[in-house]
Motif scaffolding. Structure first.
Motif, short mmCIF file in Angstrom:
data_model
loop_
_atom_site.label_atom_id
_atom_site.label_comp_id
_atom_site.label_asym_id
_atom_site.label_seq_id
_atom_site.Cartn_x
_atom_site.Cartn_y
_atom_site.Cartn_z
N ARG A 1 4.21 -1.26 -12.35
CA ARG A 1 4.44 -2.31 -11.73
C ARG A 1 5.82 -2.57 -11.53
N ARG A 2 6.28 -3.02 -12.49
CA ARG A 2 7.80 -3.23 -12.64
C ARG A 2 8.67 -2.07 -12.00
N ILE A 3 8.32 -0.91 -12.34
CA ILE A 3 9.15 0.13 -11.92
C ILE A 3 8.92 0.32 -10.43
N MET A 4 7.84 0.00 -9.89
CA MET A 4 7.67 0.07 -8.26
C MET A 4 8.45 -0.97 -7.64
N TRP A 5 8.24 -2.41 -8.02
CA TRP A 5 8.77 -3.47 -7.42
C TRP A 5 10.18 -3.66 -7.56
N GLY A 6 10.68 -3.27 -8.83
CA GLY A 6 11.95 -3.92 -9.49
C GLY A 6 12.92 -2.57 -9.27
N HIS A 7 12.58 -1.29 -9.00
CA HIS A 7 13.51 -0.31 -9.06
C HIS A 7 13.38 0.58 -7.99
N ILE A 8 12.20 0.81 -7.28
CA ILE A 8 12.09 1.89 -6.44
C ILE A 8 12.24 0.97 -5.13
N LEU A 9 11.38 -0.16 -5.08
CA LEU A 9 11.46 -0.96 -4.00
C LEU A 9 12.88 -1.32 -3.35
N PRO A 10 13.63 -1.72 -4.10
CA PRO A 10 15.11 -1.99 -3.51
C PRO A 10 15.82 -0.75 -2.66
N ASN A 11 15.24 0.32 -3.17
CA ASN A 11 15.77 1.71 -2.77
C ASN A 11 15.29 2.15 -1.41
N LEU B 1 0.78 -1.15 -0.03
CA LEU B 1 -0.02 -0.05 -0.19
C LEU B 1 0.72 1.42 0.02
N GLY B 2 2.05 1.13 0.75
CA GLY B 2 2.78 2.48 0.57
C GLY B 2 3.45 2.70 -0.89
N LEU B 3 3.81 1.48 -1.14
CA LEU B 3 4.55 1.67 -2.71
C LEU B 3 3.37 2.46 -3.73
N ILE B 4 2.09 1.86 -3.67
CA ILE B 4 1.25 2.28 -4.43
C ILE B 4 0.67 3.72 -3.94
N ALA B 5 0.67 3.88 -2.89
CA ALA B 5 0.25 5.51 -2.37
C ALA B 5 1.44 6.54 -2.81
N ASN C 1 10.86 10.63 -8.57
CA ASN C 1 11.32 11.67 -9.26
C ASN C 1 12.86 11.68 -9.77
N LYS C 2 13.58 10.44 -9.41
CA LYS C 2 15.11 10.44 -9.84
C LYS C 2 15.19 9.93 -11.09
N GLU C 3 16.38 10.19 -11.54
CA GLU C 3 16.78 10.03 -12.97
C GLU C 3 16.69 8.31 -13.42
N TYR C 4 16.78 7.67 -12.42
CA TYR C 4 16.86 6.16 -12.95
C TYR C 4 15.49 5.59 -13.24
N VAL C 5 14.51 6.30 -12.47
CA VAL C 5 13.02 6.25 -12.47
C VAL C 5 12.67 6.97 -13.75
N ASP C 6 12.89 8.01 -14.17
CA ASP C 6 12.71 8.35 -15.45
C ASP C 6 13.17 7.69 -16.61
N ALA C 7 14.34 7.18 -16.44
CA ALA C 7 14.81 6.45 -17.61
C ALA C 7 13.92 4.99 -17.74
N ALA C 8 13.60 4.69 -16.55
CA ALA C 8 12.67 3.36 -16.65
C ALA C 8 11.45 3.62 -17.42
N ARG C 9 10.71 4.71 -17.12
CA ARG C 9 9.70 5.35 -17.71
C ARG C 9 9.71 5.62 -19.13
N VAL C 10 11.14 5.79 -19.68
CA VAL C 10 11.32 6.28 -21.10
C VAL C 10 11.37 5.04 -21.77
N ILE C 11 11.93 3.98 -21.30
CA ILE C 11 12.11 2.93 -21.90
C ILE C 11 10.90 2.08 -22.07
N GLY C 12 9.61 2.56 -21.40
CA GLY C 12 8.59 1.66 -21.53
C GLY C 12 8.42 0.67 -20.59
N LEU C 13 9.10 0.63 -19.33
CA LEU C 13 8.51 -0.36 -18.35
C LEU C 13 7.26 0.11 -17.64
N PRO C 14 6.47 -1.15 -17.42
CA PRO C 14 5.20 -0.81 -16.86
C PRO C 14 5.49 -0.34 -15.41
#
Length: 302
Positions: A202-212, A107-111, A187-200
């Protein structure tokens, strides 16, 4: 950047952390290997003799060398019940934190990532949840559960009910922690890059943001295990936790409390000391982890 070598070095340089770690390790090993180490199985009626009830510790007059810390009112060795009871308390504490983490992180990730009305709705839900006492919620639910089922059914499902109730009641702490971290990461660059290459998303939240965001989650998890154990102990002391024949540390304290002023103080005293040591060790380790993993504190030291 945090490295395991740096964390280990700071741990070995902190006597308080070492002491807390040793205490926690001893208690965990004692609980895990209770079936091998305990002089008696308190769940086995064939090993219990009511004639052995309320024996003092072995070094006191009237004590028996079979029961180092004495016996309770049912004839069970206090040392054996502590070993088994510590395992149940740790299981409930860890299980409740797993439930809290699954709900809170999700719920925290989604919010944090979605923002807008989703964020507002989930955080208001968290506010409502946090305004209600965990103990009050647990008392109401467990009272209804115990009234609706017979004693045997309650005993069979008590541990699962405790894990579920304590876990569900405490999820906002994880949700708020994760949401705060997500707001700083999305709003960091690695998240923007993930959006640009078309990652969904869900994958951005769980695969990129959550580990940090796992560093504060790790810290709060340690403290929440201690809180869950204390909540279970309070409920058991009130008669709404683990049944006496399947003792946790809280139910052991309750079972001997009425005898503490009649001379059989050891029935309550030793489980209470173990509970205090367990909770204190977890809290001290949680505080140490917070200091070590807090980037601001690390910058201040540098």
């Amino acid at each position: 950047m945090i490295t395991w070598r740096g964390v280990l070095s700071r741990f070995l340089g902190d006597p308080v952390a070492i002491g807390a770690g040793v205490v926690l390790l001893v208690l965990v090993l004692m609980a895990v290997f209770a079936p091998l180490l305990a002089p008696q199985n308190p769940y086995d009626l064939m090993q219990i003799d009511i004639m052995d009830s309320e024996m003092p510790p072995a070094w006191r007059a009237g004590g028996d060398e079979r029961f180092l810390l004495g016996t309770d009112t049912q004839g069970r060795g206090v040392l054996s019940t502590i070993m088994y009871g510590t395992g149940i308390s740790l299981l409930i504490g860890a299980g409740a934190v797993v439930v809290q983490a699954v709900l809170g992180i999700t719920l925290g990730l989604i919010a944090g990532y979605r923002g807008g009305w989703v964020d507002a709705f989930l955080m208001r839900l968290a506010d409502i949840q946090m305004s209600l006492s965990t103990l009050m919620i647990a008392i109401i639910v467990l009272a209804i559960f115990s009234a609706g089922f017979d004693a045997n059914t309650y005993a069979d499902y008590a541990i699962f009910m405790l894990i579920l109730i304590i876990g569900v009641a405490e999820w906002p702490k994880f949700a708020r922690t994760v949401r705060s971290s997500v707001l700083g990461e999305k709003n960091k660059e690695y998240v923007d890059a993930a959006r640009v290459i078309g990652l969904p998303p869900r994958r951005i939240m769980w695969g990129h943001i959550l580990p940090n965001t796992l560093t504060p989650v790790l810290v709060i998890s340690t403290i929440q295990v201690a809180e869950a154990i204390m909540t279970e102990a309070a409920l058991s002391f009130l008669g709404l936790g683990m049944p006496v024949d399947r003792p946790s540390l809280g139910s052991l304290i309750r079972s001997g409390f009425e005898f503490i002023f009649s001379g059989s103080w050891w029935i309550t005293f030793y489980p209470a000391m173990v509970l205090i040591a367990l909770v204190l060790a977890l809290n001290l380790l949680g505080d140490w982890m917070r200091d070590v993993l807090n980037p601001k504190l690390r910058r201040g030291e540098d």
